[in-house]
Design a protein around this motif. Structure first.
Motif, PDB file in Angstrom:
ATOM      1  N   ALA A  99       3.700  14.687 -13.166  1.00 21.80           N
ATOM      2  CA  ALA A  99       2.727  15.258 -14.141  1.00 21.80           C
ATOM      3  C   ALA A  99       2.367  16.596 -14.141  1.00 21.80           C
ATOM      4  O   ALA A  99       2.184  17.556 -14.969  1.00 21.80           O
ATOM      5  CB  ALA A  99       1.507  14.491 -14.094  1.00 21.80           C
TER       6      ALA A  99
ATOM      7  N   ILE B 177      -2.418  20.823  -1.847  1.00 15.45           N
ATOM      8  CA  ILE B 177      -1.991  19.549  -2.340  1.00 15.45           C
ATOM      9  C   ILE B 177      -1.006  18.983  -1.214  1.00 15.45           C
ATOM     10  O   ILE B 177      -0.778  17.779  -0.870  1.00 15.45           O
ATOM     11  CB  ILE B 177      -1.242  19.613  -3.783  1.00 15.45           C
ATOM     12  CG1 ILE B 177      -2.234  20.232  -4.582  1.00 15.45           C
ATOM     13  CG2 ILE B 177      -0.540  18.407  -3.978  1.00 15.45           C
ATOM     14  CD1 ILE B 177      -3.207  18.812  -5.081  1.00 15.45           C
TER      15      ILE B 177
ATOM     16  N   LYS C 253      -2.588  17.627   1.386  1.00 14.24           N
ATOM     17  CA  LYS C 253      -3.001  16.263   1.322  1.00 14.24           C
ATOM     18  C   LYS C 253      -2.266  14.992   1.361  1.00 14.24           C
ATOM     19  O   LYS C 253      -2.587  13.861   1.513  1.00 14.24           O
ATOM     20  CB  LYS C 253      -3.864  16.422  -0.041  1.00 14.24           C
ATOM     21  CG  LYS C 253      -5.144  17.118  -0.213  1.00 14.24           C
ATOM     22  CD  LYS C 253      -5.587  17.356  -1.613  1.00 14.24           C
ATOM     23  CE  LYS C 253      -6.658  17.995  -1.942  1.00 14.24           C
ATOM     24  NZ  LYS C 253      -7.557  17.495  -3.121  1.00 14.24           N
ATOM     25  N   ILE C 254      -0.928  15.430   0.966  1.00 13.13           N
ATOM     26  CA  ILE C 254       0.104  14.385   1.005  1.00 13.13           C
ATOM     27  C   ILE C 254       0.522  14.267   2.462  1.00 13.13           C
ATOM     28  O   ILE C 254       0.922  12.992   2.773  1.00 13.13           O
ATOM     29  CB  ILE C 254       0.953  14.809   0.072  1.00 13.13           C
ATOM     30  CG1 ILE C 254       0.620  14.558  -1.532  1.00 13.13           C
ATOM     31  CG2 ILE C 254       2.320  13.987   0.023  1.00 13.13           C
ATOM     32  CD1 ILE C 254       1.354  15.188  -2.767  1.00 13.13           C
ATOM     33  N   VAL C 255       0.944  15.245   3.074  1.00  9.75           N
ATOM     34  CA  VAL C 255       1.642  15.275   4.302  1.00  9.75           C
ATOM     35  C   VAL C 255       0.973  14.163   5.326  1.00  9.75           C
ATOM     36  O   VAL C 255       1.574  13.589   6.107  1.00  9.75           O
ATOM     37  CB  VAL C 255       1.995  16.491   4.898  1.00  9.75           C
ATOM     38  CG1 VAL C 255       0.949  17.256   5.446  1.00  9.75           C
ATOM     39  CG2 VAL C 255       3.027  16.324   6.058  1.00  9.75           C
TER      40      VAL C 255
ATOM     41  N   ASP D 227       1.004  -1.178   0.016  1.00 16.29           N
ATOM     42  CA  ASP D 227      -0.035   0.078   0.097  1.00 16.29           C
ATOM     43  C   ASP D 227       0.915   1.149  -0.016  1.00 16.29           C
ATOM     44  O   ASP D 227       0.739   2.182  -0.783  1.00 16.29           O
ATOM     45  CB  ASP D 227      -1.029   0.082   1.257  1.00 16.29           C
ATOM     46  CG  ASP D 227      -1.994  -0.597   1.090  1.00 16.29           C
ATOM     47  OD1 ASP D 227      -2.443  -1.392   0.119  1.00 16.29           O
ATOM     48  OD2 ASP D 227      -3.145  -0.525   1.944  1.00 16.29           O
ATOM     49  N   ILE D 228       1.889   1.410   1.069  1.00 15.80           N
ATOM     50  CA  ILE D 228       2.658   2.443   1.270  1.00 15.80           C
ATOM     51  C   ILE D 228       3.370   2.663  -0.443  1.00 15.80           C
ATOM     52  O   ILE D 228       3.488   3.999  -0.759  1.00 15.80           O
ATOM     53  CB  ILE D 228       3.585   2.344   1.973  1.00 15.80           C
ATOM     54  CG1 ILE D 228       2.967   2.194   3.655  1.00 15.80           C
ATOM     55  CG2 ILE D 228       4.668   3.505   2.406  1.00 15.80           C
ATOM     56  CD1 ILE D 228       3.805   2.034   4.803  1.00 15.80           C
TER      57      ILE D 228
ATOM     58  N   VAL E  29      -1.000  11.636   4.807  1.00 16.59           N
ATOM     59  CA  VAL E  29      -0.603  10.386   4.314  1.00 16.59           C
ATOM     60  C   VAL E  29       0.608   9.934   4.802  1.00 16.59           C
ATOM     61  O   VAL E  29       0.829   8.718   5.394  1.00 16.59           O
ATOM     62  CB  VAL E  29      -0.861  10.280   2.761  1.00 16.59           C
ATOM     63  CG1 VAL E  29      -0.607   8.656   2.456  1.00 16.59           C
ATOM     64  CG2 VAL E  29      -2.425  10.500   2.601  1.00 16.59           C
TER      65      VAL E  29
ATOM     66  N   GLU F 145       4.251  10.178  -9.366  1.00 17.40           N
ATOM     67  CA  GLU F 145       3.786  10.225 -10.810  1.00 17.40           C
ATOM     68  C   GLU F 145       2.862  11.545 -10.870  1.00 17.40           C
ATOM     69  O   GLU F 145       2.830  12.307 -11.889  1.00 17.40           O
ATOM     70  CB  GLU F 145       2.772   9.123 -11.121  1.00 17.40           C
ATOM     71  CG  GLU F 145       3.417   7.696 -10.991  1.00 17.40           C
ATOM     72  CD  GLU F 145       4.581   7.751 -11.987  1.00 17.40           C
ATOM     73  OE1 GLU F 145       4.495   8.335 -13.017  1.00 17.40           O
ATOM     74  OE2 GLU F 145       5.675   7.293 -11.521  1.00 17.40           O
ATOM     75  N   PHE F 146       2.318  11.863  -9.728  1.00 16.90           N
ATOM     76  CA  PHE F 146       1.478  13.157  -9.650  1.00 16.90           C
ATOM     77  C   PHE F 146       2.424  14.382  -9.794  1.00 16.90           C
ATOM     78  O   PHE F 146       2.192  15.053 -10.741  1.00 16.90           O
ATOM     79  CB  PHE F 146       0.719  13.261  -8.337  1.00 16.90           C
ATOM     80  CG  PHE F 146      -0.012  14.551  -8.081  1.00 16.90           C
ATOM     81  CD1 PHE F 146      -0.834  14.755  -8.740  1.00 16.90           C
ATOM     82  CD2 PHE F 146       0.894  15.751  -7.151  1.00 16.90           C
ATOM     83  CE1 PHE F 146      -1.340  16.469  -8.712  1.00 16.90           C
ATOM     84  CE2 PHE F 146       0.177  16.841  -7.241  1.00 16.90           C
ATOM     85  CZ  PHE F 146      -0.797  17.115  -7.851  1.00 16.90           C
TER      86      PHE F 146
ATOM     87  N   ASN G 272       2.629   1.787  -3.205  1.00 16.39           N
ATOM     88  CA  ASN G 272       1.409   2.367  -4.220  1.00 16.39           C
ATOM     89  C   ASN G 272       1.190   3.830  -3.826  1.00 16.39           C
ATOM     90  O   ASN G 272       1.103   4.807  -4.897  1.00 16.39           O
ATOM     91  CB  ASN G 272       0.144   1.821  -4.139  1.00 16.39           C
ATOM     92  CG  ASN G 272       0.306   0.339  -4.954  1.00 16.39           C
ATOM     93  OD1 ASN G 272       1.194   0.132  -5.695  1.00 16.39           O
ATOM     94  ND2 ASN G 272      -0.554  -0.465  -4.330  1.00 16.39           N
ATOM     95  N   HIS G 273       1.274   4.235  -2.682  1.00 23.61           N
ATOM     96  CA  HIS G 273       1.002   5.703  -2.513  1.00 23.61           C
ATOM     97  C   HIS G 273       2.143   6.468  -2.757  1.00 23.61           C
ATOM     98  O   HIS G 273       1.760   7.766  -3.287  1.00 23.61           O
ATOM     99  CB  HIS G 273       0.637   5.960  -1.033  1.00 23.61           C
ATOM    100  CG  HIS G 273      -0.379   5.075  -0.409  1.00 23.61           C
ATOM    101  ND1 HIS G 273      -0.531   4.674   0.841  1.00 23.61           N
ATOM    102  CD2 HIS G 273      -1.473   4.442  -0.911  1.00 23.61           C
ATOM    103  CE1 HIS G 273      -1.605   4.131   1.247  1.00 23.61           C
ATOM    104  NE2 HIS G 273      -2.082   3.692   0.121  1.00 23.61           N
TER     105      HIS G 273
ATOM    106  N   VAL H 176       4.147   5.860  -4.935  1.00 28.43           N
ATOM    107  CA  VAL H 176       4.214   5.853  -6.711  1.00 28.43           C
ATOM    108  C   VAL H 176       3.398   6.868  -7.065  1.00 28.43           C
ATOM    109  O   VAL H 176       3.578   7.686  -8.126  1.00 28.43           O
ATOM    110  CB  VAL H 176       4.126   4.551  -7.203  1.00 28.43           C
ATOM    111  CG1 VAL H 176       3.722   4.653  -8.755  1.00 28.43           C
ATOM    112  CG2 VAL H 176       5.215   3.471  -6.815  1.00 28.43           C
ATOM    113  N   VAL H 177       2.103   6.901  -6.592  1.00 25.46           N
ATOM    114  CA  VAL H 177       1.175   7.947  -6.929  1.00 25.46           C
ATOM    115  C   VAL H 177       1.603   9.363  -6.764  1.00 25.46           C
ATOM    116  O   VAL H 177       1.334  10.100  -7.509  1.00 25.46           O
ATOM    117  CB  VAL H 177      -0.359   7.657  -6.301  1.00 25.46           C
ATOM    118  CG1 VAL H 177      -1.283   8.884  -6.442  1.00 25.46           C
ATOM    119  CG2 VAL H 177      -0.851   6.281  -6.526  1.00 25.46           C
ATOM    120  N   HIS H 178       2.399   9.752  -5.554  1.00 22.11           N
ATOM    121  CA  HIS H 178       2.722  11.184  -5.554  1.00 22.11           C
ATOM    122  C   HIS H 178       3.840  11.279  -6.388  1.00 22.11           C
ATOM    123  O   HIS H 178       3.903  12.419  -7.017  1.00 22.11           O
ATOM    124  CB  HIS H 178       3.409  10.826  -3.854  1.00 22.11           C
ATOM    125  CG  HIS H 178       2.564  10.737  -2.709  1.00 22.11           C
ATOM    126  ND1 HIS H 178       2.583  10.492  -1.272  1.00 22.11           N
ATOM    127  CD2 HIS H 178       1.042  11.130  -2.467  1.00 22.11           C
ATOM    128  CE1 HIS H 178       1.781  10.539  -0.776  1.00 22.11           C
ATOM    129  NE2 HIS H 178       0.631  10.495  -1.492  1.00 22.11           N
TER     130      HIS H 178
END
Lengths: 238, 265
Positions: free
Chosen positions: A117, A172, A175-177, A103-104, A179, A113-114, A106-107, A109-111
């Motif tokens: 982009a 933003i 929202k990330i910190v 899970d971590i 997590v 890639e975000f 994936n999170h 990786v999302v950060h």
């Protein structure tokens, strides 16, 4: 992987860089003249002007773009680390630990890639990492490194918030910190026996406050894992 | 449908919405009354930094701080009562975890009160709390209820601070302190969720197994897949669950107040 270390041309940083160079030239000229140096013997006048400090580094840039690239640097580091962790799971990784670490990963990786982009052409290149100090077969080594990275990430975002000018970017980051803080607590629970470690007295002060770290302090701690030299000189400081 | 409607339907209290609205108004007034009060001596050195910054941005910062104080009052009293009640298994790791959480919430209350005073404001008084939410929960008698409300309060707290960050952007040091509290709430949330055998992060807008339906407003909107104008599903191979887990969403002051008001006597 050896990366192109030339900083990307970035809209946000270009004017400031140029003006810094201009004032440097002006200053150097004055100093040289004052010192009465004879320049006639020089091959080229410009040979005697030192290169702009850090010109051979990955330049994070300035302003909000610089802070976002700073966050992107940390997210690249975390994502690459967890990708390694899940590529070669340590001996005795339990199913629960595997689920949490996947899970971590994936999170993060999302950060990553975000930010890639969102920054687009303003973004730094993909960085290279050196994880040779980590024993990926050791639960202790992996989880204590993960704990360090997550705590560092929390402190980094907490310290970077006030350096942002845009309310949208601040949101933003917010929202990330949280997590990252959720990760930190979960990892601390996994690796430490102290039942208060999830928000332990080693990271939370007597006012009940988590850490807030300046970019330079964070990058110093991360530097041992990053092959590229990161130039954070143009980041805002207040 | 707001949580008011949800609860009122459930409880059949036709007049409570009005009562809640007037309480809300009272809080709003309370929050602004103190704005011109002379700065008190701040007992904590840290709070000195609020003095100049909060004044510069006026009511907005004081309103945020008093709003945060309301939430911290709620959390603080909840944990003190929970630890006193004996509902948490004595000597357990959970009890030690809750003592740590309680310690932080007490510190947050003290810090915010000092900060508000140092900023020339007046901290709101602690309201009376009804943690049964009018007879719907028994957190100090039933451990499951205590755990469930604890999760809801922490997850709400994270969203509440996040929603206020933008209002503090011109007051850098106050913003930093708010962020430093925000991440502590997130650590608490993660731990409490684990105590409830859930993951530390929020998937979609799921409130999680065993959470009462009345807590759903704490999770509504957490299923957002758009970040910074980008549809994140288009830029990563990670699925929607992972994307929603990777970003915690804010709540507005109104949304948070609606949730908190359910527990105000």
């Amino acid at each position: 992987m050896k990366l192109d270390t030339q900083p990307n041309q970035r809209i946000g940083s270009a004017p400031e860089t140029n003006s810094a160079r201009r004032s440097f030239l002006k200053y150097s000229g004055a100093t040289l003249a004052t010192a009465g140096l004879v320049l006639s013997g020089c091959k080229e006048f410009y040979d005697y002007i030192p290169k702009e400090p850090g010109a051979d580094k990955v330049n994070l840039g300035s302003g909000d773009v610089g802070i976002l690239n700073y966050a992107y640097t940390l997210e690249q580091l975390e994502a690459a680390f967890y990708e390694m962790v899940m590529k070669m799971p340590y001996h005795g990784m339990s199913i629960e630990e595997a689920i949490i670490l996947e899970d971590i990963k994936n999170h993060e990786v999302v950060h990553r890639e975000f930010f890639k982009a969102a920054l687009g052409s303003d973004g730094i290149a993909a960085l290279a990492f050196d994880f040779s100090s980590i024993d990926f077969d050791s639960r202790e080594s992996v989880l204590s490194t993960a704990k360090t990275f997550e705590d560092l990430g929390v402190g980094a975002y907490n310290g970077a918030g006030k350096l942002l000018k845009s309310v949208d970017y601040l949101l933003i980051a917010g929202k990330i910190v949280s997590v990252e803080a959720r990760h930190a607590a979960a990892l601390r629970h996994m690796v430490d026996t102290d039942p208060t470690s999830f928000a332990g007295d080693d990271v939370i002060d007597k006012n009940g406050l988590d850490r807030a770290l300046a970019p330079q302090a964070v990058l110093e701690q991360a530097a041992g894992f990053i092959v590229n030299k990161i130039n954070a000189n143009n980041l805002p400081t207040s | 449908m707001t949580i008011f409607d949800l609860f009122n339907t459930k409880l059949g209290e036709s007049d409570s919405q009005q009562a809640i609205a007037s309480r809300r108004e009272a809080f709003r007034q309370m929050a602004s009354i103190g704005k011109m009060t002379a700065a008190a001596m701040a007992p904590l050195g840290l709070s000195a930094l609020f003095a100049t910054e909060a004044k510069a941005d006026g009511n907005k910062v004081l309103d945020v701080l008093n709003f945060a104080l309301l939430l911290e009052y709620l959390e603080n009293e909840f944990y003190i009562k929970g630890l006193d009640s004996g509902v948490i298994p004595a000597g357990s790791d959970a009890e030690k975890a809750y003592m740590q959480i309680s310690k932080h919430e007490t510190a947050h209350v003290e810090l915010l009160k000092s900060a508000i005073s140092a900023s020339g404001g007046e901290p709101i008084d602690k309201p009376g709390f009804d943690f049964s939410a009018r007879g719907n929960f028994w957190p100090f008698a039933m451990y499951d209820d205590f755990l469930a409300l604890s999760q809801a309060f922490e997850d709400t707290g994270v969203r509440a601070y996040k929603g206020q960050a933008g209002n503090l952007i011109s007051s850098g040091d106050v913003l930093t302190v708010a962020l430093q509290i925000h991440s502590v709430e997130a650590r608490h949330a993660s731990e409490v969720r684990r105590l409830r055998k859930l993951k530390g992060w929020i998937t979609g807008d799921e409130r999680g197994q065993g959470m009462p339906k009345a807590t759903q407003p704490t999770y509504d909107g957490e299923d957002n897949l758009m970040q910074g104008g980008l549809d994140v599903t288009n830029i990563t191979s990670v699925g929607p669950d992972g994307i929603t887990e990777a970003f915690d969403e804010p709540l507005t002051k109104e949304e948070v107040t609606a949730i908190a008001t359910l527990f105000i006597a």
